[in-house]
Design a protein around this motif. Structure first.
Motif, PDB file in Angstrom:
ATOM      1  N   TYR A 153      -6.365  -4.712  -0.694  1.00 17.55           N
ATOM      2  CA  TYR A 153      -6.106  -3.418  -0.069  1.00 17.55           C
ATOM      3  C   TYR A 153      -7.122  -3.163   1.043  1.00 17.55           C
ATOM      4  O   TYR A 153      -8.320  -3.308   0.856  1.00 17.55           O
ATOM      5  CB  TYR A 153      -6.207  -2.310  -1.116  1.00 17.55           C
ATOM      6  N   GLY A 154      -6.612  -2.845   2.226  1.00 17.39           N
ATOM      7  CA  GLY A 154      -7.470  -2.583   3.369  1.00 17.39           C
ATOM      8  C   GLY A 154      -7.803  -3.811   4.183  1.00 17.39           C
ATOM      9  O   GLY A 154      -8.474  -3.697   5.223  1.00 17.39           O
ATOM     10  N   GLY A 155      -7.359  -5.002   3.758  1.00 16.96           N
ATOM     11  CA  GLY A 155      -7.661  -6.243   4.470  1.00 16.96           C
ATOM     12  C   GLY A 155      -6.405  -6.981   4.900  1.00 16.96           C
ATOM     13  O   GLY A 155      -5.288  -6.637   4.500  1.00 16.96           O
ATOM     14  N   VAL A 156      -6.574  -8.007   5.712  1.00 14.19           N
ATOM     15  CA  VAL A 156      -5.449  -8.840   6.147  1.00 14.19           C
ATOM     16  C   VAL A 156      -5.633 -10.296   5.734  1.00 14.19           C
ATOM     17  O   VAL A 156      -4.663 -11.057   5.736  1.00 14.19           O
ATOM     18  CB  VAL A 156      -5.247  -8.767   7.682  1.00 14.19           C
ATOM     19  N   ALA A 181       4.128  -9.315 -11.186  1.00 17.10           N
ATOM     20  CA  ALA A 181       3.092  -9.791 -10.286  1.00 17.10           C
ATOM     21  C   ALA A 181       2.325  -8.590  -9.757  1.00 17.10           C
ATOM     22  O   ALA A 181       2.871  -7.491  -9.629  1.00 17.10           O
ATOM     23  CB  ALA A 181       3.710 -10.567  -9.126  1.00 17.10           C
ATOM     24  N   THR A 182       1.058  -8.784  -9.431  1.00 17.86           N
ATOM     25  CA  THR A 182       0.292  -7.702  -8.841  1.00 17.86           C
ATOM     26  C   THR A 182       0.469  -7.638  -7.328  1.00 17.86           C
ATOM     27  O   THR A 182      -0.002  -6.699  -6.686  1.00 17.86           O
ATOM     28  CB  THR A 182      -1.200  -7.831  -9.188  1.00 17.86           C
ATOM     29  N   HIS A 244      -4.243   0.374  -3.552  1.00 20.25           N
ATOM     30  CA  HIS A 244      -5.517   0.037  -4.196  1.00 20.25           C
ATOM     31  C   HIS A 244      -5.351  -0.287  -5.677  1.00 20.25           C
ATOM     32  O   HIS A 244      -6.150  -1.022  -6.253  1.00 20.25           O
ATOM     33  CB  HIS A 244      -6.518   1.186  -4.036  1.00 20.25           C
ATOM     34  N   LYS A 245      -4.269   0.231  -6.311  1.00 20.77           N
ATOM     35  CA  LYS A 245      -4.107   0.005  -7.749  1.00 20.77           C
ATOM     36  C   LYS A 245      -3.725  -1.450  -8.033  1.00 20.77           C
ATOM     37  O   LYS A 245      -4.332  -2.113  -8.884  1.00 20.77           O
ATOM     38  CB  LYS A 245      -3.056   0.959  -8.304  1.00 20.77           C
ATOM     39  N   GLY A 246      -2.719  -1.968  -7.332  1.00 17.78           N
ATOM     40  CA  GLY A 246      -2.342  -3.368  -7.521  1.00 17.78           C
ATOM     41  C   GLY A 246      -3.442  -4.311  -7.086  1.00 17.78           C
ATOM     42  O   GLY A 246      -3.683  -5.348  -7.717  1.00 17.78           O
ATOM     43  N   SER A 247      -4.122  -3.941  -6.006  1.00 17.98           N
ATOM     44  CA  SER A 247      -5.233  -4.761  -5.525  1.00 17.98           C
ATOM     45  C   SER A 247      -6.340  -4.828  -6.569  1.00 17.98           C
ATOM     46  O   SER A 247      -6.930  -5.893  -6.821  1.00 17.98           O
ATOM     47  CB  SER A 247      -5.768  -4.181  -4.209  1.00 17.98           C
ATOM     48  N   GLY A 248      -6.616  -3.696  -7.227  1.00 17.30           N
ATOM     49  CA  GLY A 248      -7.636  -3.682  -8.272  1.00 17.30           C
ATOM     50  C   GLY A 248      -7.252  -4.519  -9.469  1.00 17.30           C
ATOM     51  O   GLY A 248      -8.090  -5.228 -10.051  1.00 17.30           O
TER      52      GLY A 248
END
Length: 367
Positions: A153-156, A181-182, A244-248
């Motif tokens: 989240y927040g990155g490429v 999958a996340t 941010h939730k899936g990224s976490g």
């Protein structure tokens, strides 16, 4: 509606087994791989089904996955174990690891099993179902060593793999299976879309400049005239679901299935070039009876009925609980056959011919 080639389940399962046997697997292993790939198709998760066959065969030929492997026990206590899959096919290593956890949980009431260095272990719901059939709750966290595909989240830039999570709960009416999958979509769903199947939602992929996309070329690069996709050729990345939730959750899968098992994380990849990948999985097994409750199954079923009784948001729709769509798709596909995109079927047949096999005759594409 996109055209599909529909193949009866017995014909497809036998054909896939023949392919793996011709490629060097023992017949029992070929049958097992085919069974689990078809299991994914039967539940509607085509991304983890027979579409993987050409890629698996290529990995076998390149030595990235090995036929005929067993587990190595690295460390063990009455309730814990670290197991090494020796880069065997996930459809062989996965059941062995789950059965190891089942045996410990039946004896001690609970168990935690860390698996590392397994070949692609496919649809994780299979392993939740296997534990549930033994009467156990199971929780699975999965990562892919050297398998960067997903931007945080927040990155490429790619940092995670698709890192699935599965929870399986046994009941007297069959298992309740949550398996996802996340990433916003699994990599295999982009693979299906690249073969002319269902498109992925816009925003499933992100480019190096932050542009959101649904174009499979963002992940695979140019795909015209190719059958086997290589995610190393694309400049973009998948995105995590739920921001941010899936990224976490993906991040925690790396810590639990990668760091804790000792198998390693998705990156950094030495030299920056993706080579052999391996799955890691941390699995927790719980025996409901060891918690002193004799009414767990009934309580779970009662709550499921209560949830389903919620008024639907759309007229004519219904509220579904985890596993219901898969069960309905399995019933239909066992009856009607497995629909495959023509490019998917062509790629499987091309792999078979390279191994000296003649593909079975199937109806012409329809749709």
């Amino acid at each position: 509606m996109a055209a599909t080639t529909t193949v009866p389940v017995p014909i497809l399962q036998g054909f896939i087994s023949d392919i793996f046997t011709a490629a060097g697997c023992e017949r029992a292993e070929g049958d097992r791989i085919a069974h689990h790939l078809l299991s994914a198709n039967l539940t509607g998760h085509d991304s983890h089904g027979v579409i993987r066959t050409p890629r698996y065969i290529l990995w076998l030929q390149e030595g990235k996955v090995r036929a005929g492997q067993e587990l190595t026990v690295v460390h063990e206590t009455p309730t814990q174990a670290i197991l090494d899959g020796n880069y065997g096919f996930g459809q062989t290593i996965g059941p062995l690891a789950v059965d190891h956890g089942i045996a410990k949980a039946r004896s001690a009431g609970m168990a935690a099993i860390g698996l590392r260095n397994a070949g692609h272990i496919g649809r994780i719901g299979d392993w939740g179902e296997r534990a549930a059939a033994a009467g156990l709750i199971s929780i699975h966290f999965v990562n892919v060593q050297a398998g960067e595909l997903v931007a945080p989240y927040g990155g490429v830039d790619r940092r995670f793999s698709t890192n699935p999570i599965c929870i399986g709960v046994p009941t007297d009416k069959g298992p309740i299976i949550l398996d996802f999958a996340t990433s916003l979509v699994a990599e295999g769903k982009v693979l299906v879309a690249s073969n002319g199947g269902k498109p992925v939602p816009h925003g499933s992929l992100i480019g190096p400049d932050g542009t959101l996309s649904a174009d499979p070329r963002m992940l695979y690069g140019e795909i015209a005239g190719t059958h086997v996709r290589n995610s190393a050729n694309g400049e973009g990345a998948l995105r995590a679901f739920g921001e941010h939730k899936g990224s976490g959750l993906a991040f925690m899968c790396e810590l639990l299935a990668g760091c804790l098992t000792g198998g390693g994380t998705s990156g950094p990849i030495p030299g920056g070039k993706r080579g052999r990948i391996a799955n890691g999985m941390l699995s927790i097994y719980l025996s409901p009876g060891s918690f002193g409750s004799t009414g767990f199954s009934q309580a779970a079923l009662d709550y499921a009925r209560y949830v389903k009784a919620s008024r639907p948001a759309e007229a004519g729709a219904e509220v579904l609980i985890p596993g219901e769509p898969e069960n309905r798709t399995r019933e239909a596909r066992l009856r009607d056959g497995i629909p495959l995109q023509p490019d998917t079927w062509a790629a499987i047949c091309a792999t078979a011919r390279e191994l000296g096999l003649t593909p079975p005759a199937v109806p012409a594409p329809n749709g």
